[in-house]
Design a protein around this motif. Structure first.
Motif, PDB file in Angstrom:
ATOM      1  N   GLY A  19       1.155 -18.722   2.954  1.00 51.28           N
ATOM      2  CA  GLY A  19       0.798 -17.589   3.805  1.00 51.28           C
ATOM      3  C   GLY A  19      -0.689 -17.369   3.945  1.00 51.28           C
ATOM      4  O   GLY A  19      -1.117 -16.359   4.490  1.00 51.28           O
ATOM      5  N   THR A  20      -1.521 -18.293   3.489  1.00 43.99           N
ATOM      6  CA  THR A  20      -2.956 -18.092   3.525  1.00 43.99           C
ATOM      7  C   THR A  20      -3.499 -18.208   4.939  1.00 43.99           C
ATOM      8  O   THR A  20      -3.162 -19.122   5.670  1.00 43.99           O
ATOM      9  CB  THR A  20      -3.675 -19.120   2.624  1.00 43.99           C
ATOM     10  N   ASN A  21      -4.369 -17.261   5.304  1.00 43.77           N
ATOM     11  CA  ASN A  21      -5.042 -17.281   6.603  1.00 43.77           C
ATOM     12  C   ASN A  21      -6.359 -18.019   6.397  1.00 43.77           C
ATOM     13  O   ASN A  21      -7.399 -17.420   6.148  1.00 43.77           O
ATOM     14  CB  ASN A  21      -5.268 -15.843   7.081  1.00 43.77           C
ATOM     15  N   VAL A  22      -6.344 -19.342   6.522  1.00 41.35           N
ATOM     16  CA  VAL A  22      -7.484 -20.174   6.142  1.00 41.35           C
ATOM     17  C   VAL A  22      -8.702 -19.837   6.995  1.00 41.35           C
ATOM     18  O   VAL A  22      -8.650 -19.877   8.221  1.00 41.35           O
ATOM     19  CB  VAL A  22      -7.130 -21.669   6.299  1.00 41.35           C
ATOM     20  N   HIS A  23      -9.810 -19.494   6.310  1.00 39.69           N
ATOM     21  CA  HIS A  23     -11.071 -19.168   6.967  1.00 39.69           C
ATOM     22  C   HIS A  23     -10.899 -18.065   8.017  1.00 39.69           C
ATOM     23  O   HIS A  23     -11.702 -17.961   8.938  1.00 39.69           O
ATOM     24  CB  HIS A  23     -11.688 -20.405   7.635  1.00 39.69           C
ATOM     25  N   ASN A  24      -9.864 -17.228   7.879  1.00 35.82           N
ATOM     26  CA  ASN A  24      -9.577 -16.170   8.853  1.00 35.82           C
ATOM     27  C   ASN A  24      -9.478 -16.717  10.273  1.00 35.82           C
ATOM     28  O   ASN A  24      -9.969 -16.131  11.236  1.00 35.82           O
ATOM     29  CB  ASN A  24     -10.653 -15.078   8.781  1.00 35.82           C
ATOM     30  N   TRP A  25      -8.828 -17.888  10.408  1.00 38.48           N
ATOM     31  CA  TRP A  25      -8.683 -18.519  11.724  1.00 38.48           C
ATOM     32  C   TRP A  25      -7.852 -17.648  12.654  1.00 38.48           C
ATOM     33  O   TRP A  25      -8.171 -17.453  13.809  1.00 38.48           O
ATOM     34  CB  TRP A  25      -8.050 -19.901  11.556  1.00 38.48           C
ATOM     35  N   HIS A  26      -6.730 -17.132  12.112  1.00 42.11           N
ATOM     36  CA  HIS A  26      -5.866 -16.281  12.924  1.00 42.11           C
ATOM     37  C   HIS A  26      -6.515 -14.912  13.123  1.00 42.11           C
ATOM     38  O   HIS A  26      -7.339 -14.482  12.332  1.00 42.11           O
ATOM     39  CB  HIS A  26      -4.507 -16.064  12.233  1.00 42.11           C
ATOM     40  N   TRP A  27      -6.088 -14.223  14.196  1.00 38.77           N
ATOM     41  CA  TRP A  27      -6.450 -12.818  14.328  1.00 38.77           C
ATOM     42  C   TRP A  27      -5.710 -12.040  13.239  1.00 38.77           C
ATOM     43  O   TRP A  27      -4.498 -12.129  13.105  1.00 38.77           O
ATOM     44  CB  TRP A  27      -6.046 -12.287  15.702  1.00 38.77           C
ATOM     45  N   SER A  28      -6.460 -11.308  12.442  1.00 41.26           N
ATOM     46  CA  SER A  28      -5.872 -10.501  11.379  1.00 41.26           C
ATOM     47  C   SER A  28      -6.193  -9.045  11.660  1.00 41.26           C
ATOM     48  O   SER A  28      -7.365  -8.655  11.710  1.00 41.26           O
ATOM     49  CB  SER A  28      -6.463 -10.916  10.023  1.00 41.26           C
ATOM     50  N   GLU A  29      -5.162  -8.231  11.884  1.00 39.79           N
ATOM     51  CA  GLU A  29      -5.389  -6.824  12.218  1.00 39.79           C
ATOM     52  C   GLU A  29      -4.932  -5.934  11.073  1.00 39.79           C
ATOM     53  O   GLU A  29      -3.837  -6.095  10.529  1.00 39.79           O
ATOM     54  CB  GLU A  29      -4.640  -6.439  13.496  1.00 39.79           C
ATOM     55  N   THR A  30      -5.786  -4.992  10.702  1.00 39.79           N
ATOM     56  CA  THR A  30      -5.492  -4.048   9.630  1.00 39.79           C
ATOM     57  C   THR A  30      -5.485  -2.635  10.186  1.00 39.79           C
ATOM     58  O   THR A  30      -6.454  -2.210  10.826  1.00 39.79           O
ATOM     59  CB  THR A  30      -6.545  -4.142   8.512  1.00 39.79           C
ATOM     60  N   ASN A  31      -4.402  -1.910   9.963  1.00 46.96           N
ATOM     61  CA  ASN A  31      -4.326  -0.511  10.369  1.00 46.96           C
ATOM     62  C   ASN A  31      -5.187   0.325   9.415  1.00 46.96           C
ATOM     63  O   ASN A  31      -4.986   0.309   8.210  1.00 46.96           O
ATOM     64  CB  ASN A  31      -2.874  -0.034  10.324  1.00 46.96           C
ATOM     65  N   CYS A  32      -6.154   1.058   9.969  1.00 45.10           N
ATOM     66  CA  CYS A  32      -7.126   1.773   9.144  1.00 45.10           C
ATOM     67  C   CYS A  32      -7.008   3.293   9.249  1.00 45.10           C
ATOM     68  O   CYS A  32      -7.904   4.006   8.780  1.00 45.10           O
ATOM     69  CB  CYS A  32      -8.550   1.365   9.531  1.00 45.10           C
ATOM     70  N   LEU A  33      -5.949   3.808   9.868  1.00 46.04           N
ATOM     71  CA  LEU A  33      -5.873   5.248  10.095  1.00 46.04           C
ATOM     72  C   LEU A  33      -5.805   6.026   8.783  1.00 46.04           C
ATOM     73  O   LEU A  33      -6.554   6.984   8.570  1.00 46.04           O
ATOM     74  CB  LEU A  33      -4.671   5.591  10.982  1.00 46.04           C
ATOM     75  N   GLU A  34      -4.910   5.614   7.880  1.00 45.24           N
ATOM     76  CA  GLU A  34      -4.787   6.323   6.608  1.00 45.24           C
ATOM     77  C   GLU A  34      -6.038   6.133   5.755  1.00 45.24           C
ATOM     78  O   GLU A  34      -6.495   7.065   5.085  1.00 45.24           O
ATOM     79  CB  GLU A  34      -3.541   5.838   5.852  1.00 45.24           C
ATOM     80  N   TRP A  35      -6.593   4.925   5.788  1.00 48.60           N
ATOM     81  CA  TRP A  35      -7.854   4.676   5.076  1.00 48.60           C
ATOM     82  C   TRP A  35      -8.960   5.567   5.637  1.00 48.60           C
ATOM     83  O   TRP A  35      -9.771   6.111   4.880  1.00 48.60           O
ATOM     84  CB  TRP A  35      -8.245   3.210   5.207  1.00 48.60           C
ATOM     85  N   SER A  36      -8.984   5.732   6.969  1.00 51.27           N
ATOM     86  CA  SER A  36      -9.992   6.581   7.606  1.00 51.27           C
ATOM     87  C   SER A  36      -9.857   8.022   7.136  1.00 51.27           C
ATOM     88  O   SER A  36     -10.850   8.709   6.877  1.00 51.27           O
ATOM     89  CB  SER A  36      -9.853   6.519   9.130  1.00 51.27           C
ATOM     90  N   ARG A  37      -8.606   8.484   7.026  1.00 52.14           N
ATOM     91  CA  ARG A  37      -8.367   9.849   6.571  1.00 52.14           C
ATOM     92  C   ARG A  37      -8.929  10.056   5.157  1.00 52.14           C
ATOM     93  O   ARG A  37      -9.656  11.030   4.891  1.00 52.14           O
ATOM     94  CB  ARG A  37      -6.867  10.147   6.589  1.00 52.14           C
ATOM     95  N   LYS A  38      -8.626   9.124   4.257  1.00 51.94           N
ATOM     96  CA  LYS A  38      -9.098   9.261   2.879  1.00 51.94           C
ATOM     97  C   LYS A  38     -10.615   9.108   2.796  1.00 51.94           C
ATOM     98  O   LYS A  38     -11.288   9.812   2.027  1.00 51.94           O
ATOM     99  CB  LYS A  38      -8.410   8.211   2.001  1.00 51.94           C
ATOM    100  N   PHE A  39     -11.165   8.200   3.598  1.00 48.12           N
ATOM    101  CA  PHE A  39     -12.611   7.978   3.585  1.00 48.12           C
ATOM    102  C   PHE A  39     -13.349   9.239   4.033  1.00 48.12           C
ATOM    103  O   PHE A  39     -14.329   9.677   3.400  1.00 48.12           O
ATOM    104  CB  PHE A  39     -12.954   6.802   4.504  1.00 48.12           C
ATOM    105  N   LEU A  40     -12.874   9.846   5.134  1.00 45.70           N
ATOM    106  CA  LEU A  40     -13.511  11.058   5.643  1.00 45.70           C
ATOM    107  C   LEU A  40     -13.278  12.250   4.720  1.00 45.70           C
ATOM    108  O   LEU A  40     -14.146  13.126   4.594  1.00 45.70           O
ATOM    109  CB  LEU A  40     -12.996  11.357   7.048  1.00 45.70           C
ATOM    110  N   GLU A  41     -12.120  12.298   4.063  1.00 47.45           N
ATOM    111  CA  GLU A  41     -11.877  13.360   3.083  1.00 47.45           C
ATOM    112  C   GLU A  41     -12.895  13.286   1.949  1.00 47.45           C
ATOM    113  O   GLU A  41     -13.447  14.306   1.519  1.00 47.45           O
ATOM    114  CB  GLU A  41     -10.462  13.242   2.516  1.00 47.45           C
ATOM    115  N   ASN A  42     -13.145  12.077   1.456  1.00 45.54           N
ATOM    116  CA  ASN A  42     -14.114  11.914   0.375  1.00 45.54           C
ATOM    117  C   ASN A  42     -15.526  12.308   0.804  1.00 45.54           C
ATOM    118  O   ASN A  42     -16.305  12.826  -0.002  1.00 45.54           O
ATOM    119  CB  ASN A  42     -14.113  10.464  -0.121  1.00 45.54           C
ATOM    120  N   LEU A  43     -15.846  12.069   2.073  1.00 45.14           N
ATOM    121  CA  LEU A  43     -17.187  12.378   2.562  1.00 45.14           C
ATOM    122  C   LEU A  43     -17.375  13.853   2.878  1.00 45.14           C
ATOM    123  O   LEU A  43     -18.458  14.411   2.641  1.00 45.14           O
ATOM    124  CB  LEU A  43     -17.482  11.559   3.827  1.00 45.14           C
TER     125      LEU A  43
END
Length: 350
Positions: A19-43
């Motif tokens: 399952g390795t995405n060698v050298h990030n060749w494929h498009w890899s998408e990460t959902n950041c909404l929840e991370w954004s919420r926690k990041f802004l809460e900390n700030l």
């Protein structure tokens, strides 16, 4: 060309068993909404802005709302962030007398309706709301604008920079050296593949913008005092005079208005005499529920000369009938039917 169903080895990155995405060749998408919420809460959350200065106390509370989308795409180590967020945070404010007794305790909110990757190099519009609109409440609101607004903008810039660095996906980035000979052998295929992916992304971005919004920015100079220009823009009788159309304008924050005989409607979000007008603003021909935000900033670099800066965000690309001239028509309206007419009728031209 390969036959149907066979595929061409040059164009295919085969699935690996691990399952390795060698050298990030494929498009890899990460959902950041929840991370954004926690990041802004900390700030932002539980931050004290004023603790007795001028007998005022202001503290940011919690995030009331964070709507929208946030994601990070990564390919070949290249970070492509995307986000459109609507942020609302609460705050508590208190004024005390010289003996330390509480005069007023109230609450408010900070509304940031549009934080977007498309405007990453610009500070977003911020609206400060307070529940108590009395004299002391207004003092607390002005104190938040002076102290809290720069703080919130600074933290939003930190978030924008964090997303540009990859957000939560940064730790997953695989940075590996590629064998030069292997790179040379696969260069044509890599180049062609990259072009195809980039073209697809460009089309997606173009489509997104077609369905999205634009921002109008203008800077105009008038031969008058800032308070006189402010008065004209907030006086319905003068609007009727220089536009030769009906108008009704409230001078209160939260009050509604219509101009050009109802073609444009909205309400006041923030008013500072001779300094600032912020309004929710829309044409009747725009799609239902769509409002732009108009921000007019007054500067008087020398007596008798006023520089007016206009920024109008969230202007839709198309109206309800599919016409794609909304941006051009709105910009022309400001320049020809408002600013030019004010100069001619009131003699404020330079």
């Amino acid at each position: 060309m390969a036959k149907l169903g066979e595929g061409d080895k040059r164009w295919i990155v085969e699935d690996r068993p691990d399952g390795t995405n060698v050298h990030n060749w494929h498009w890899s998408e990460t959902n950041c909404l929840e991370w954004s919420r926690k990041f802004l809460e900390n700030l932002l959350c539980n931050q004290t802005l004023l603790s007795g200065e001028g007998n005022l106390y202001i503290k940011i509370g919690k995030i009331n709302r964070l709507d929208g989308e946030a994601y990070v795409n990564i390919r070949k180590g290249k970070i492509i962030p995307g986000y459109e967020l609507n942020l609302s945070i609460s705050y508590e404010a208190e004024a005390r007398d010289s003996d330390g007794n509480s005069i007023l305790k109230t609450e408010g909110s900070v509304e940031v309706p549009y934080i977007s990757d498309e405007n990453a190099d610009e500070d977003p519009d911020i609206r400060i709301i307070i529940k108590d609109e009395g004299p002391i409440g207004k003092t607390l609101k002005e104190a938040f604008i002076a102290k809290g607004k720069p703080f919130v903008l600074e933290k939003i810039r930190e978030y924008v920079n964090a997303m540009a660095r990859g957000g939560p996906a940064k730790e997953d980035l695989e940075v590996k050296k590629v064998n030069k000979s292997a790179s040379a052998a696969s260069a044509p295929a890599l180049s062609n593949n990259t072009k195809i992916v980039n073209e697809v992304k460009k089309e997606e971005k173009k489509e997104k913008r077609k369905e999205g919004f634009k921002t109008i920015t203008m800077t105009e100079k008038f031969s008058c005092r800032a308070k006189d220009l402010f008065e004209i823009l907030m006086d319905e009788n003068r609007w009727k005079g220089f536009t030769q159309s009906n108008a009704k304008i409230s001078r209160e924050v939260g009050g509604e208005f219509f101009i050009f005989s109802g073609s444009v409607t909205g309400k006041n979000l923030e008013l500072q005499e001779a300094k600032l007008i912020v309004q929710q603003w829309r044409f009747g021909s725009w799609p239902d529920g769509i409002f732009s935000t108009v921000r007019l900033t007054f500067e008087e670099p020398e007596p008798g000369v006023t520089v007016l800066k206009l920024k109008q965000t969230d202007v839709p690309v198309e109206d309800r009938y599919g016409n794609s001239t909304v941006y051009e028509n709105t910009e022309t309206g400001w320049r020809d039917h408002i600013f030019h007419k004010i100069r001619v009728v009131f003699g404020f031209g330079i």
